[in-house]
Design a protein around this motif. Structure first.
Motif, PDB file in Angstrom:
ATOM      1  N   ASN A   1       0.814  -1.304   0.013  1.00 45.93           N
ATOM      2  CA  ASN A   1       0.240  -0.052  -0.413  1.00 45.93           C
ATOM      3  C   ASN A   1       0.792   1.358   0.286  1.00 45.93           C
ATOM      4  O   ASN A   1       0.609   2.315  -0.428  1.00 45.93           O
ATOM      5  N   ASP A   2       1.886   1.275   1.035  1.00 42.91           N
ATOM      6  CA  ASP A   2       3.154   2.516   0.926  1.00 42.91           C
ATOM      7  C   ASP A   2       4.110   2.593  -0.263  1.00 42.91           C
ATOM      8  O   ASP A   2       4.987   3.155   0.126  1.00 42.91           O
ATOM      9  N   PHE A   3       4.178   1.831  -1.144  1.00 41.59           N
ATOM     10  CA  PHE A   3       5.655   1.236  -1.591  1.00 41.59           C
ATOM     11  C   PHE A   3       5.274   2.808  -2.874  1.00 41.59           C
ATOM     12  O   PHE A   3       4.458   2.972  -3.516  1.00 41.59           O
TER      13      PHE A   3
ATOM     14  N   PRO B   1       0.910   5.693 -11.083  1.00 47.76           N
ATOM     15  CA  PRO B   1       0.830   5.893  -9.564  1.00 47.76           C
ATOM     16  C   PRO B   1      -0.403   6.513  -8.990  1.00 47.76           C
ATOM     17  O   PRO B   1      -0.905   5.341  -8.078  1.00 47.76           O
ATOM     18  N   LYS B   2      -1.725   7.087  -9.601  1.00 47.50           N
ATOM     19  CA  LYS B   2      -3.175   7.097  -9.217  1.00 47.50           C
ATOM     20  C   LYS B   2      -3.971   5.675  -9.721  1.00 47.50           C
ATOM     21  O   LYS B   2      -4.818   5.380  -8.713  1.00 47.50           O
ATOM     22  N   GLN B   3      -3.547   4.839 -10.648  1.00 51.11           N
ATOM     23  CA  GLN B   3      -3.879   4.198 -10.609  1.00 51.11           C
ATOM     24  C   GLN B   3      -3.560   2.907  -9.693  1.00 51.11           C
ATOM     25  O   GLN B   3      -4.279   1.548  -8.989  1.00 51.11           O
TER      26      GLN B   3
ATOM     27  N   LEU C   1      -5.925   0.719  -7.094  1.00 45.93           N
ATOM     28  CA  LEU C   1      -5.048  -0.921  -7.030  1.00 45.93           C
ATOM     29  C   LEU C   1      -5.820  -1.751  -5.995  1.00 45.93           C
ATOM     30  O   LEU C   1      -6.208  -2.434  -5.255  1.00 45.93           O
ATOM     31  N   MET C   2      -4.664  -1.238  -4.792  1.00 44.11           N
ATOM     32  CA  MET C   2      -4.520  -1.515  -3.416  1.00 44.11           C
ATOM     33  C   MET C   2      -6.017  -1.435  -2.527  1.00 44.11           C
ATOM     34  O   MET C   2      -5.573  -1.371  -1.349  1.00 44.11           O
TER      35      MET C   2
ATOM     36  N   ILE D   1      -8.842   0.143 -12.174  1.00 44.04           N
ATOM     37  CA  ILE D   1      -7.728   0.689 -12.360  1.00 44.04           C
ATOM     38  C   ILE D   1      -8.541   1.963 -13.466  1.00 44.04           C
ATOM     39  O   ILE D   1      -7.857   3.186 -13.567  1.00 44.04           O
ATOM     40  N   VAL D   2      -9.678   0.975 -13.424  1.00 44.31           N
ATOM     41  CA  VAL D   2     -10.336   2.032 -14.724  1.00 44.31           C
ATOM     42  C   VAL D   2     -11.133   2.440 -13.471  1.00 44.31           C
ATOM     43  O   VAL D   2     -12.513   2.075 -13.664  1.00 44.31           O
ATOM     44  N   GLN D   3     -11.679   3.780 -13.859  1.00 45.96           N
ATOM     45  CA  GLN D   3     -13.186   5.044 -12.933  1.00 45.96           C
ATOM     46  C   GLN D   3     -12.936   5.888 -14.052  1.00 45.96           C
ATOM     47  O   GLN D   3     -12.702   6.097 -15.201  1.00 45.96           O
ATOM     48  N   PRO D   4     -14.782   5.253 -13.636  1.00 51.42           N
ATOM     49  CA  PRO D   4     -15.611   5.921 -14.936  1.00 51.42           C
ATOM     50  C   PRO D   4     -15.343   7.515 -14.933  1.00 51.42           C
ATOM     51  O   PRO D   4     -15.358   8.123 -13.392  1.00 51.42           O
ATOM     52  N   LYS D   5     -15.319   8.222 -15.609  1.00 55.89           N
ATOM     53  CA  LYS D   5     -15.459   9.560 -14.808  1.00 55.89           C
ATOM     54  C   LYS D   5     -16.534  10.318 -14.507  1.00 55.89           C
ATOM     55  O   LYS D   5     -18.012  10.079 -14.791  1.00 55.89           O
ATOM     56  N   SER D   6     -16.291  11.190 -13.774  1.00 58.63           N
ATOM     57  CA  SER D   6     -17.193  11.952 -12.952  1.00 58.63           C
ATOM     58  C   SER D   6     -18.627  12.416 -13.827  1.00 58.63           C
ATOM     59  O   SER D   6     -18.948  13.040 -14.403  1.00 58.63           O
ATOM     60  N   ASN D   7     -19.787  12.701 -13.598  1.00 60.56           N
ATOM     61  CA  ASN D   7     -21.016  13.136 -13.739  1.00 60.56           C
ATOM     62  C   ASN D   7     -21.534  14.552 -13.325  1.00 60.56           C
ATOM     63  O   ASN D   7     -22.486  14.637 -13.808  1.00 60.56           O
ATOM     64  N   PHE D   8     -21.135  14.720 -12.266  1.00 56.79           N
ATOM     65  CA  PHE D   8     -21.406  15.812 -12.072  1.00 56.79           C
ATOM     66  C   PHE D   8     -21.272  17.081 -12.822  1.00 56.79           C
ATOM     67  O   PHE D   8     -20.119  16.961 -13.090  1.00 56.79           O
TER      68      PHE D   8
END
Length: 115
Positions: free
Chosen positions: A3-5, A91-93, A97-98, A103-110
């Motif tokens: 997680n912290d790697f 790094p965000k993906q 994952l951790m 690792i594939v996030q949908p875009k915000s609909n706001f």
């Protein structure tokens, strides 16, 4: 630990299923022969088994390999399953994952708000 790697290096996912009985030499062989990458490069290589509740990481520290292992007590990793493929993640993906997210996030609909 995973997680912290933070190595500020590329992170590669070995997509599909990996036999997690393999150790350092077996995983390094996959990196080298299957993905044509250097296992001694400054990179973290991640592998996941069929159950998707555990992963192994392989990292070269300059004088030897570090083998990292993580097993989730609850839940599963959202792991890409295209066999024989290696995928680089950001790094965000990696953080997603951790945290047990895809690792594939949908875009915000706001709707966008403007000042």
């Amino acid at each position: 630990m995973l997680n912290d790697f933070n190595c500020n290096c590329p992170v590669y996912l070995a997509c599909g299923y990996t036999d997690l009985r393999r150790g350092i030499d077996g995983l390094a062989t996959i990196v080298e022969q299957q993905f044509n990458l250097d296992p001694c490069a400054n990179a973290l290589f991640l592998f996941c088994g069929r159950r998707t509740d555990r992963i192994k990481g392989l990292y070269w520290e300059g004088d030897g390999f570090l083998l990292l292992y993580k097993r989730l007590e609850n839940g599963r990793f959202h792991w890409p399953r295209k066999a024989d493929e290696c995928q680089t993640i950001t790094p965000k993906q990696y953080r997603w994952l951790m945290e047990g997210l895809s690792i594939v996030q949908p875009k915000s609909n706001f709707p966008k708000t403007y000042p």
